[in-house]
Design an enzyme around this catalytic site. Structure first.
Site, PDB file in Angstrom:
ATOM      1  N   CYS A   1       0.809  -1.562  -0.310  1.00 26.99           N
ATOM      2  CA  CYS A   1       0.178   0.287   0.356  1.00 26.99           C
ATOM      3  C   CYS A   1       0.546   1.458   0.215  1.00 26.99           C
ATOM      4  O   CYS A   1       2.196   1.578   0.062  1.00 26.99           O
ATOM      5  CB  CYS A   1      -1.179  -0.226   1.359  1.00 26.99           C
TER       6      CYS A   1
ATOM      7  N   ARG B   1       4.820   0.388  -6.175  1.00 24.45           N
ATOM      8  CA  ARG B   1       5.117  -0.664  -4.922  1.00 24.45           C
ATOM      9  C   ARG B   1       4.283  -1.618  -5.858  1.00 24.45           C
ATOM     10  O   ARG B   1       3.447  -2.689  -4.509  1.00 24.45           O
ATOM     11  CB  ARG B   1       4.800  -0.224  -4.083  1.00 24.45           C
TER      12      ARG B   1
ATOM     13  N   TRP C   1      -2.762  -2.179  -1.271  1.00 26.84           N
ATOM     14  CA  TRP C   1      -2.610  -3.951  -2.318  1.00 26.84           C
ATOM     15  C   TRP C   1      -3.322  -4.697  -0.739  1.00 26.84           C
ATOM     16  O   TRP C   1      -3.071  -4.624   0.041  1.00 26.84           O
ATOM     17  CB  TRP C   1      -1.184  -4.263  -1.682  1.00 26.84           C
TER      18      TRP C   1
ATOM     19  N   ASN D   1      -1.684   1.944   6.392  1.00 30.08           N
ATOM     20  CA  ASN D   1      -0.918   0.904   5.885  1.00 30.08           C
ATOM     21  C   ASN D   1      -0.645   0.482   6.702  1.00 30.08           C
ATOM     22  O   ASN D   1      -0.232   0.612   8.232  1.00 30.08           O
ATOM     23  CB  ASN D   1       0.420   1.200   5.200  1.00 30.08           C
ATOM     24  N   GLY D   2      -0.363  -1.278   6.507  1.00 28.23           N
ATOM     25  CA  GLY D   2       0.244  -2.578   7.688  1.00 28.23           C
ATOM     26  C   GLY D   2      -0.979  -3.324   7.830  1.00 28.23           C
ATOM     27  O   GLY D   2      -1.843  -3.701   7.483  1.00 28.23           O
TER      28      GLY D   2
ATOM     29  N   GLU E   1      17.748 -23.085  -5.685  1.00 34.60           N
ATOM     30  CA  GLU E   1      17.240 -22.129  -5.690  1.00 34.60           C
ATOM     31  C   GLU E   1      18.204 -20.778  -6.006  1.00 34.60           C
ATOM     32  O   GLU E   1      18.397 -20.324  -6.917  1.00 34.60           O
ATOM     33  CB  GLU E   1      16.551 -21.497  -4.238  1.00 34.60           C
TER      34      GLU E   1
ATOM     35  N   LYS F   1      19.729 -18.510  -8.745  1.00 33.74           N
ATOM     36  CA  LYS F   1      19.581 -17.082  -8.926  1.00 33.74           C
ATOM     37  C   LYS F   1      21.381 -16.820  -9.669  1.00 33.74           C
ATOM     38  O   LYS F   1      20.609 -15.499 -10.764  1.00 33.74           O
ATOM     39  CB  LYS F   1      19.533 -16.664  -7.332  1.00 33.74           C
TER      40      LYS F   1
ATOM     41  N   GLU G   1      20.153 -17.216 -13.111  1.00 35.15           N
ATOM     42  CA  GLU G   1      20.048 -15.985 -14.027  1.00 35.15           C
ATOM     43  C   GLU G   1      20.065 -14.545 -13.964  1.00 35.15           C
ATOM     44  O   GLU G   1      20.054 -13.328 -14.942  1.00 35.15           O
ATOM     45  CB  GLU G   1      18.448 -15.631 -12.872  1.00 35.15           C
TER      46      GLU G   1
ATOM     47  N   HIS H   1      27.736 -39.983  -7.797  1.00 34.53           N
ATOM     48  CA  HIS H   1      26.199 -41.022  -8.797  1.00 34.53           C
ATOM     49  C   HIS H   1      26.807 -40.536 -10.248  1.00 34.53           C
ATOM     50  O   HIS H   1      25.727 -40.295 -11.308  1.00 34.53           O
ATOM     51  CB  HIS H   1      25.176 -40.959  -8.466  1.00 34.53           C
TER      52      HIS H   1
ATOM     53  N   LYS I   1       9.704 -11.160 -16.450  1.00 38.60           N
ATOM     54  CA  LYS I   1       8.936 -11.129 -15.074  1.00 38.60           C
ATOM     55  C   LYS I   1       7.749 -12.153 -14.687  1.00 38.60           C
ATOM     56  O   LYS I   1       7.267 -13.059 -13.137  1.00 38.60           O
ATOM     57  CB  LYS I   1       8.295  -9.960 -14.252  1.00 38.60           C
TER      58      LYS I   1
END
Ligand code: F6R
Length: 602
Positions: free
Chosen positions: A2, A27, A75, A99-100, A478, A482, A485, A501, A597
């Site tokens: 938000c 945002r 949001w 916000n929050g 992961e 990263k 990418e 192996h 994205k």
């Protein structure tokens, strides 16, 4: 996430608010609204979707003369992105933006409803304005009522309130969510970050947690628990692009640093003293469920894999994980005692969405774990848990992965309790560890500097192997994703026990092994696997709380008591390593070549 803007003064308010909200668009939001009081008249406008919709609704309105004004982009977290749930929220004669998350809003709401107050939205925010009016009773002292209101709130907030009772004043408070006050020598501005007021205000004061007060006649009165206080303004930055990144070089870097904070949002209102609660779930979702299948792509697939270890080990429920693009064409056997979970940051990934539709056609119950409310995957699922990571701008996902993994850990405890498969002591120790997660995610200058220095040794070679066991295997996957990418270097994630192996044939001094060596999970096993690689002269970067003498490079982590805390701390190390390698190679960290994205094609 938000966004908030506010303005008190003579200038045209509608444009200041709309332009300010536009600056916060990056945002992410799903609805927006503004409220203005001038000539004792309250006006407000709200619209779902893009700001253009709000602009269209306000096109015939122009504010004129002195007034107070507040605006918000929302949001969705509590309640769907609808006009009723959009801010500003109205009482009888006051408006609030926030916000929050107000953690105790349910109790406050019940108290207010018992006094006859009617709630229009499903949000936690609406409680603030009704609480204020219950103290103010139309004629009372606005600041006294606002102070009483703030004292009742638990949780995180940055909030602005305007009221017809004092039409020349904006009341403000901050605790846990960002808020700043801008000054141009005449008028006063508010915003949740610098960008909306750059170009208008020249000086700024960044509010601290626990501060509140009011703005009137171009002046701000500031208070905290000890009473009124003085404050020192600073010159305001002038570069908007830099301000959007909060001073970081890249959005990805900012998002790595944000992880500790957003994790608090992910857990807020869900991790309780003695259990995990998801108000978006009901017990009926798990009735007749004996099995869980999770489907996702890329980074989200890696969080799914991590979750499958937790769900089987702690909740004692069988759990299989599938890559969505594979699942679609394998003619899977789907039984209706299976809960079908999809995980997606964007909620728009075509393969994941199609997998979900297939499961639904087969009659399975569905749950999505997603960062974007009202996205296609959320709309298509029976139930959804939002990760609350805020918009992620860097193409290489960081905070979305962290929050997805946290949601899966929380879900594990939720299911474990439902299925009676966890003892009270075990549950309590998991909850204790969970509450420590934001600390484990903090980036220290020392760590970042060390990775910056180390990164120069990892710019060549014929490949990287990230290795780990158990939940550190998905983390290895992961970490490798990263790195490839954003550095374009070849990297693979591998279960440490599998190296012998086959892949160990690649080992030589130009093969870089990034070894995830947690102390709390199979330390001795992974140690022998790394020793095997070291014996073949592979260059080893060990990440561990335990010093490892065969390592060429070593990052010592702090946490060693719980695997998930070690997991999150090591995750940050691998993210920073990729970031620093990529920067040294001169790549565009936020927009790596060939990647998008949101992958809405098959
Ligand atoms: C990697 C990355 C991708 C996404 C994948 C799925 O950093 O971001 O691997 O995880 O494309 O996207 P979502 O989670 O939006 O379904």
């Amino acid at each position: 996430m938000c966004g908030i803007v506010g303005y008190v003064g003579q200038k045209e308010k509608k444009e200041i608010l709309l332009d300010g909200l536009q600056e916060l668009e990056y945002r992410g939001y799903d609805s927006a609204g503004i409220a203005i009081i001038e000539n004792r008249q309250l006006k407000h406008f709200k619209a779902i979707g893009k700001l253009e919709n709000l602009r269209a609704k306000t096109k015939d309105y122009e504010s004129d003369g002195f007034g107070v004004s507040i605006g918000h982009t929302r949001w969705a977290t509590h309640g769907k992105p609808t006009e009723l749930n959009a801010h500003p929220h109205l009482g009888e004669y006051s408006f609030v933006v926030h916000n929050g998350i107000i953690e105790n809003y349910q109790e406050l709401k019940v108290e207010l409803q018992e006094q006859g107050v009617n709630f229009l939205s499903q949000t936690d925010t609406e409680t603030i304005v009704h609480l204020f009016e219950s103290y103010c009773e139309k004629k009372g002292d606005g600041f006294d009522s606002f102070t009483k209101t703030i004292n009742k709130l638990e949780g995180a907030y940055a909030t602005l309130l305007v009221t017809e009772v004092q039409p020349d004043t904006i009341f403000f408070a901050k605790n846990g969510s960002p808020m700043l006050i801008g000054f141009d020598g005449e008028d006063v501005y508010f915003a949740s970050s610098d960008t909306p007021i750059i170009g208008m205000a020249t000086e700024v004061y960044y509010l601290e947690d626990g501060e509140y007060g009011y703005a009137k006649d171009g002046e701000v009165k500031l208070f905290d628990a000890n009473g009124e206080k003085n404050f020192t303004k600073k010159p305001l930055a002038t570069d908007k692009a830099m301000a959007q990144k909060d001073g970081y070089r890249f959005f990805m870097e900012k998002e790595i640093y944000e992880q500790s904070d957003v994790m608090n949002d992910t857990m807020m209102g869900r991790v309780l003293d003695d259990r995990v609660e998801f108000e978006e779930l009901g017990v009926e979702l798990f009735e007749g469920i004996n099995n869980i299948k999770i489907c996702a792509c890329g980074t989200s697939y890696h969080s799914a894999l991590t979750g499958s270890y937790l769900l089987e080990r702690i909740a004692k429920i069988p759990c299989q994980v599938e890559i969505a693009s594979e699942f679609r064409y394998k003619e899977p056997l789907l039984k209706d005692d299976t809960l079908f979970i999809t995980i997606s940051q964007s909620g728009e990934t075509a393969d994941t969405l199609e997998a979900l539709k297939m499961a639904k056609r087969a009659g399975l119950k569905s749950l999505s774990i997603c960062n974007v409310d009202n996205s296609s995957i959320v709309r298509e699922s029976d139930r959804a848990i939002l990760t609350r990571a805020g918009i992620e701008k860097g193409v290489a996902s960081t905070k979305a992965f962290a929050t997805q993994t946290m949601v899966l850990w929380m879900l594990t405890l939720y299911v474990a309790e439902l299925k009676n498969s966890v003892s009270k002591e075990k549950l309590q120790s998991e909850l204790d560890a969970m509450r420590h997660t934001p600390k484990a995610l903090l980036v220290t200058d020392r760590l970042h500097e060390k990775l910056h220095r180390l990164s120069k040794r990892y710019l060549h070679g014929h490949g990287f192997f990230f290795i780990g066991r158990d939940i550190f295997f998905p983390l290895a996957l992961e970490g490798a994703l990263k790195l490839k990418e954003i550095s374009y270097l070849h990297a693979e994630g591998y279960p440490a026990g599998e190296m012998k192996h086959g892949p160990i044939a690649l080992a030589d001094s130009e093969l870089f092994t990034i070894a995830l060596m947690p102390r709390s999970l199979h330390y001795d096993k992974i140690k022998s696997n790394v020793e095997e690689l070291s014996a073949r002269d592979s260059t080893i970067l060990a990440i561990s709380p335990e010093p490892f003498e065969l390592a060429d490079d070593f990052i010592q982590t702090k946490y060693d008591s719980h695997p998930m805390l070690e997991f999150f701390e090591m995750m940050v190390v691998t993210q920073l390593l990729s970031l620093e390698v990529s920067i040294r190679l001169g790549n565009d960290v936020d927009m790596p070549r060939n990647l998008a994205k949101s992958v809405t094609v098959e």
